[in-house]
Design an enzyme around this catalytic site. Sequence first.
Site, PDB file in Angstrom:
ATOM      1  N   SER A 144       0.523  -1.097   5.866  1.00 42.38           N
ATOM      2  CA  SER A 144      -0.621  -0.218   5.622  1.00 42.38           C
ATOM      3  C   SER A 144      -1.696  -1.022   4.913  1.00 42.38           C
ATOM      4  O   SER A 144      -1.390  -1.978   4.188  1.00 42.38           O
ATOM      5  CB  SER A 144      -0.210   0.969   4.741  1.00 42.38           C
ATOM      6  N   TYR A 157       4.081   4.116  -2.692  1.00 43.62           N
ATOM      7  CA  TYR A 157       3.727   3.838  -1.304  1.00 43.62           C
ATOM      8  C   TYR A 157       3.071   2.463  -1.188  1.00 43.62           C
ATOM      9  O   TYR A 157       3.452   1.641  -0.344  1.00 43.62           O
ATOM     10  CB  TYR A 157       2.792   4.914  -0.763  1.00 43.62           C
TER      11      TYR A 157
END
Length: 260
Positions: A144, A157
């Site tokens: 990501s 995350y």
Amino acid sequence: MPCYNLKNKVAIVTGGGQGIGAAIAQLFAENGAKVVLAEIDEEAGLEREAMLRERGLDVTFIKTDVADEESVKNMVKKTVELYGGVDILVNNAAIMSVKSIFERTLEEWERVIRVNLTGPYICSRYAAEEMIKRGGGVIINIASTRALMSEPDTEPYSASKGGLLALTHSLAISLAKYRIRVVAVSPGWIETSRWKKSKLRSEPKLRPIDHEQHPAGRVGDPMDIAHICAFLADNEKAGFITGVNFVVDGGMTVKMIYAD
């Protein structure tokens, strides 16, 4: 006509029932791959399997919790029993936690790390064993842009995706002697509303400014990520690529932003 040479390749896509994983699974199957949807959500997995099989694509759902070693071992075993081996692994499954560092429990932190980072490690370990028997393979880690930049309250995350980038280059070196390439793809803003299971599916609610803030002129679509993955999985096109991260975000991470 297929754009990528994936004919008869056996591909495992974790989290393949919805979102980016569903798009990757579909495009791989459209280009000739036999695809396993390694998905924890049984409803999503069965629905996606049926949807793609109706189109004549060779897709099989296997319920899998990537954070559980026995579940992963079982999924890989079933894949080999069904299709004879493993050529491609896409580590896509992930979960998010948005909460203040002062409110998030250690258990919540550890769950995100377990799914998003330990999960890809476990899957890579067992898939790589089977790839070696086939003379090589490809592992694609879906990271990501949050590995490189952050919004508030996303520590587990972001940390998991940063770790996934490091895992990518580490595995690329460790598995090189087995002719296994390992790469990462870091999506930016990808609108997945149309790619969810039917009970959650909806039309995107995007404003003009959402598109305009991207140098590419629009918010991303799951197929944007699927195409880079299919390219990377194609040994004829990407056989010289390993150990690196591809940022696919419409240019947002290179855009300088100043307050008016």
